[in-house]
Design a protein around this motif. Structure first.
Motif, PDB file in Angstrom:
ATOM      1  N   SER A 261       0.836  -1.211   0.000  1.00  0.00           N
ATOM      2  CA  SER A 261       0.000   0.000   0.000  1.00  0.00           C
ATOM      3  C   SER A 261       0.869   1.259   0.000  1.00  0.00           C
ATOM      4  CB  SER A 261      -0.923   0.003   1.225  1.00  0.00           C
ATOM      5  OG  SER A 261      -1.834  -1.061   1.169  1.00  0.00           O
ATOM      6  N   ALA A 262       1.934   1.226   0.793  1.00  0.00           N
ATOM      7  CA  ALA A 262       2.835   2.373   0.852  1.00  0.00           C
ATOM      8  C   ALA A 262       3.492   2.624  -0.498  1.00  0.00           C
ATOM      9  CB  ALA A 262       3.899   2.152   1.922  1.00  0.00           C
ATOM     10  N   GLN A 263       3.971   1.566  -1.123  1.00  0.00           N
ATOM     11  CA  GLN A 263       4.620   1.699  -2.425  1.00  0.00           C
ATOM     12  C   GLN A 263       3.647   2.223  -3.479  1.00  0.00           C
ATOM     13  OE1 GLN A 263       6.098  -2.260  -3.013  1.00  0.00           O
ATOM     14  NE2 GLN A 263       7.722  -2.043  -1.469  1.00  0.00           N
ATOM     15  N   THR A 264       2.409   1.738  -3.415  1.00  0.00           N
ATOM     16  CA  THR A 264       1.402   2.192  -4.373  1.00  0.00           C
ATOM     17  C   THR A 264       1.087   3.668  -4.173  1.00  0.00           C
ATOM     18  OG1 THR A 264       0.428  -0.025  -4.398  1.00  0.00           O
ATOM     19  CG2 THR A 264      -0.920   1.772  -5.271  1.00  0.00           C
ATOM     20  N   PHE A 265       0.957   4.094  -2.913  1.00  0.00           N
ATOM     21  CA  PHE A 265       0.685   5.507  -2.645  1.00  0.00           C
ATOM     22  C   PHE A 265       1.828   6.379  -3.143  1.00  0.00           C
ATOM     23  CE2 PHE A 265       0.951   9.333  -0.014  1.00  0.00           C
ATOM     24  CZ  PHE A 265      -0.330   9.861  -0.187  1.00  0.00           C
ATOM     25  N   ILE A 266       3.057   5.958  -2.901  1.00  0.00           N
ATOM     26  CA  ILE A 266       4.214   6.737  -3.349  1.00  0.00           C
ATOM     27  C   ILE A 266       4.230   6.839  -4.874  1.00  0.00           C
ATOM     28  CG2 ILE A 266       6.739   6.736  -3.489  1.00  0.00           C
ATOM     29  CD1 ILE A 266       6.724   5.542  -0.636  1.00  0.00           C
ATOM     30  N   GLN A 267       3.892   5.742  -5.555  1.00  0.00           N
ATOM     31  CA  GLN A 267       3.850   5.764  -7.023  1.00  0.00           C
ATOM     32  C   GLN A 267       2.733   6.665  -7.534  1.00  0.00           C
ATOM     33  OE1 GLN A 267       3.412   1.629  -8.029  1.00  0.00           O
ATOM     34  NE2 GLN A 267       5.510   1.099  -7.451  1.00  0.00           N
ATOM     35  N   ASP A 268       1.587   6.629  -6.860  1.00  0.00           N
ATOM     36  CA  ASP A 268       0.415   7.373  -7.343  1.00  0.00           C
ATOM     37  C   ASP A 268       0.438   8.852  -6.950  1.00  0.00           C
ATOM     38  OD1 ASP A 268      -0.512   5.012  -8.377  1.00  0.00           O
ATOM     39  OD2 ASP A 268      -1.957   4.622  -6.774  1.00  0.00           O
ATOM     40  N   ALA A 269       0.970   9.157  -5.754  1.00  0.00           N
ATOM     41  CA  ALA A 269       0.866  10.528  -5.243  1.00  0.00           C
ATOM     42  C   ALA A 269       2.201  11.155  -4.889  1.00  0.00           C
ATOM     43  CB  ALA A 269      -0.051  10.555  -4.006  1.00  0.00           C
ATOM     44  N   GLY A 270       3.199  10.330  -4.584  1.00  0.00           N
ATOM     45  CA  GLY A 270       4.484  10.839  -4.131  1.00  0.00           C
ATOM     46  C   GLY A 270       4.726  10.475  -2.678  1.00  0.00           C
ATOM     47  N   VAL A 271       5.914  10.754  -2.214  1.00  0.00           N
ATOM     48  CA  VAL A 271       6.261  10.455  -0.822  1.00  0.00           C
ATOM     49  C   VAL A 271       5.419  11.337   0.100  1.00  0.00           C
ATOM     50  CG1 VAL A 271       8.116  10.417   0.888  1.00  0.00           C
ATOM     51  CG2 VAL A 271       8.609   9.846  -1.505  1.00  0.00           C
ATOM     52  N   PRO A 272       4.769  10.762   1.100  1.00  0.00           N
ATOM     53  CA  PRO A 272       3.928  11.589   1.968  1.00  0.00           C
ATOM     54  C   PRO A 272       4.751  12.497   2.871  1.00  0.00           C
ATOM     55  CG  PRO A 272       4.021   9.346   2.794  1.00  0.00           C
ATOM     56  CD  PRO A 272       4.724   9.337   1.467  1.00  0.00           C
ATOM     57  N   HIS A 273       4.196  13.664   3.145  1.00  0.00           N
ATOM     58  CA  HIS A 273       4.805  14.556   4.121  1.00  0.00           C
ATOM     59  C   HIS A 273       4.502  14.079   5.542  1.00  0.00           C
ATOM     60  CE1 HIS A 273       4.126  17.053   0.496  1.00  0.00           C
ATOM     61  NE2 HIS A 273       5.280  17.604   0.821  1.00  0.00           N
ATOM     62  N   ILE A 274       3.323  13.477   5.718  1.00  0.00           N
ATOM     63  CA  ILE A 274       2.865  13.040   7.036  1.00  0.00           C
ATOM     64  C   ILE A 274       2.295  11.631   6.931  1.00  0.00           C
ATOM     65  CG2 ILE A 274       1.265  13.505   8.954  1.00  0.00           C
ATOM     66  CD1 ILE A 274       1.171  16.435   7.947  1.00  0.00           C
ATOM     67  N   VAL A 275       2.706  10.766   7.832  1.00  0.00           N
ATOM     68  CA  VAL A 275       2.137   9.428   7.945  1.00  0.00           C
ATOM     69  C   VAL A 275       1.545   9.302   9.346  1.00  0.00           C
ATOM     70  CG1 VAL A 275       2.574   6.949   7.969  1.00  0.00           C
ATOM     71  CG2 VAL A 275       3.752   8.411   6.312  1.00  0.00           C
ATOM     72  N   ILE A 276       0.251   9.017   9.411  1.00  0.00           N
ATOM     73  CA  ILE A 276      -0.447   8.946  10.690  1.00  0.00           C
ATOM     74  C   ILE A 276      -0.886   7.511  10.946  1.00  0.00           C
ATOM     75  CG2 ILE A 276      -2.368   9.811  12.077  1.00  0.00           C
ATOM     76  CD1 ILE A 276      -2.408  12.284  10.260  1.00  0.00           C
ATOM     77  N   ALA A 277      -0.258   6.871  11.926  1.00  0.00           N
ATOM     78  CA  ALA A 277      -0.615   5.504  12.329  1.00  0.00           C
ATOM     79  C   ALA A 277      -1.723   5.610  13.373  1.00  0.00           C
ATOM     80  CB  ALA A 277       0.602   4.778  12.882  1.00  0.00           C
ATOM     81  N   ASN A 278      -2.951   5.541  12.888  1.00  0.00           N
ATOM     82  CA  ASN A 278      -4.112   5.739  13.749  1.00  0.00           C
ATOM     83  C   ASN A 278      -4.845   4.444  14.072  1.00  0.00           C
ATOM     84  OD1 ASN A 278      -6.685   7.228  14.768  1.00  0.00           O
ATOM     85  ND2 ASN A 278      -7.381   6.022  13.025  1.00  0.00           N
ATOM     86  N   ALA A 279      -4.717   3.438  13.232  1.00  0.00           N
ATOM     87  CA  ALA A 279      -5.489   2.211  13.418  1.00  0.00           C
ATOM     88  C   ALA A 279      -5.307   1.668  14.828  1.00  0.00           C
ATOM     89  CB  ALA A 279      -5.071   1.165  12.389  1.00  0.00           C
ATOM     90  N   GLY A 280      -6.414   1.383  15.480  1.00  0.00           N
ATOM     91  CA  GLY A 280      -6.342   0.862  16.839  1.00  0.00           C
ATOM     92  C   GLY A 280      -7.654   0.227  17.238  1.00  0.00           C
ATOM     93  N   VAL A 281      -7.586  -0.665  18.212  1.00  0.00           N
ATOM     94  CA  VAL A 281      -8.784  -1.319  18.724  1.00  0.00           C
ATOM     95  C   VAL A 281      -8.759  -1.282  20.248  1.00  0.00           C
ATOM     96  CG1 VAL A 281      -9.139  -2.856  16.758  1.00  0.00           C
ATOM     97  CG2 VAL A 281      -7.642  -3.574  18.624  1.00  0.00           C
ATOM     98  N   SER A 282      -9.950  -1.340  20.811  1.00  0.00           N
ATOM     99  CA  SER A 282     -10.078  -1.346  22.269  1.00  0.00           C
ATOM    100  C   SER A 282     -11.118  -2.378  22.662  1.00  0.00           C
ATOM    101  CB  SER A 282     -10.487   0.041  22.773  1.00  0.00           C
ATOM    102  OG  SER A 282     -10.733   0.015  24.163  1.00  0.00           O
ATOM    103  N   ARG A 283     -10.782  -3.165  23.678  1.00  0.00           N
ATOM    104  CA  ARG A 283     -11.734  -4.153  24.183  1.00  0.00           C
ATOM    105  C   ARG A 283     -11.391  -4.454  25.618  1.00  0.00           C
ATOM    106  NH1 ARG A 283     -12.994 -10.538  23.548  1.00  0.00           N
ATOM    107  NH2 ARG A 283     -12.303 -10.420  25.702  1.00  0.00           N
ATOM    108  N   GLY A 284     -12.410  -4.599  26.440  1.00  0.00           N
ATOM    109  CA  GLY A 284     -12.155  -5.024  27.800  1.00  0.00           C
ATOM    110  C   GLY A 284     -11.579  -6.428  27.808  1.00  0.00           C
TER     111      GLY A 284
END
Length: 264
Positions: free
Chosen positions: A75-98
């Motif tokens: 996915s990263a390689q595809t984004f770089i090819q399609d749009a260029g190197v990102p200025h910002i990468v935000i690792a937001n994915a997360g889960v919460s469970r008791g």
């Protein structure tokens, strides 16, 4: 005649966990600012709905699970090819469970929470670091942690421990990246109104609307802050939490409500 200054390059942002909650709100914030945004999630339909809100080519969707390192690299390689190197990468994915260590069926949940909340950070950042260094972008890696990582909460062993690990991991990463001109920002939210917090059956102090939170996240990122707790009231709570003696913490949390044990 003085030369006209070149227009500023359009900002490129890559965000994981963008199908709902904080990730979706942050993605919309940057898209409304005119940025080109790559968005990832396990569910494709919400990403496609987001893409439809904006001009063609501005929002680039990738259906991927952050636990899959190879898929994240693709996915990263595809984004770089399609749009260029990102200025910002935000690792937001997360889960919460008791979770409860006493319950055998929760062992799998412990693994899942750590794989997404901790290893997901590594899988998100790793494919972009070399590209950022080579492009000399003064890029920025942003990790979403949580105030829950400050002290261990009853019934939330997996979540609290994973977010504590995320905070320390991001600090280590920041010290590594300073030699390459890449900033690392840790954002530790308190209670933000999202589907993740909607299941909580207890009072959530300083609960913040997700769109307001997204704007504050973006402001902290723009300032290239090293560590920030949002909202500011929770930052003061966190300072107090850090200095409470263990015997007092045990007493205060003795009858504290537990997060629901739901399927991830």
């Amino acid at each position: 005649m003085p030369q006209a200054s070149k227009p500023a390059a359009k900002q490129r942002v890559f965000i994981t966990g963008a199908s709902s909650g904080i990730g979706l709100a942050v993605a919309r914030h940057y898209l409304r600012q005119g940025a080109t945004v790559g968005v990832t999630a396990r569910r494709l339909a919400p990403l496609q709905a987001l893409v439809a809100e904006f001009p063609a080519g501005q929002c680039l969707p990738y259906q991927v699970d952050v636990r899959d390192a190879k898929a994240m690299q693709t996915s990263a390689q595809t984004f770089i090819q399609d749009a260029g190197v990102p200025h910002i990468v935000i690792a937001n994915a997360g889960v919460s469970r008791g979770t409860l260590t006493s319950e055998p069926e929760d062992i799998e949940a412990f693994h899942t929470v750590f794989e997404i909340n901790v290893f997901g950070l590594v899988h998100t950042f790793q494919p972009f670091i070399a590209a950022m260094r080579n492009a000399k972008l003064a890029g920025q890696l942003v990790g979403i942690a949580s105030v829950a990582g400050i002290r261990g909460l009853p019934g939330a062993g997996a979540y609290s421990a994973s977010k504590s690990a995320a905070i320390i991991y991001l600090e280590s990463l920041r010290t590594e990246m300073q030699h390459h001109g890449i900033a690392v920002t840790t954002i530790a939210p308190g209670y933000i109104r999202t589907p993740m917090t909607d299941v909580n059956g207890y009072r959530m102090p300083f609960l913040m609307d997700v769109d307001i939170a997204a704007a504050k996240f973006a402001d902290a990122i723009a300032q290239r802050k090293r560590f920030v707790i949002i909202p500011w009231q929770m930052a003061w709570v966190a300072r107090i939490l850090r200095i409470i003696p263990r015997w007092l913490w045990d007493r205060l949390t003795r009858n504290a409500p537990h997060k629901p044990r739901i399927n991830l």
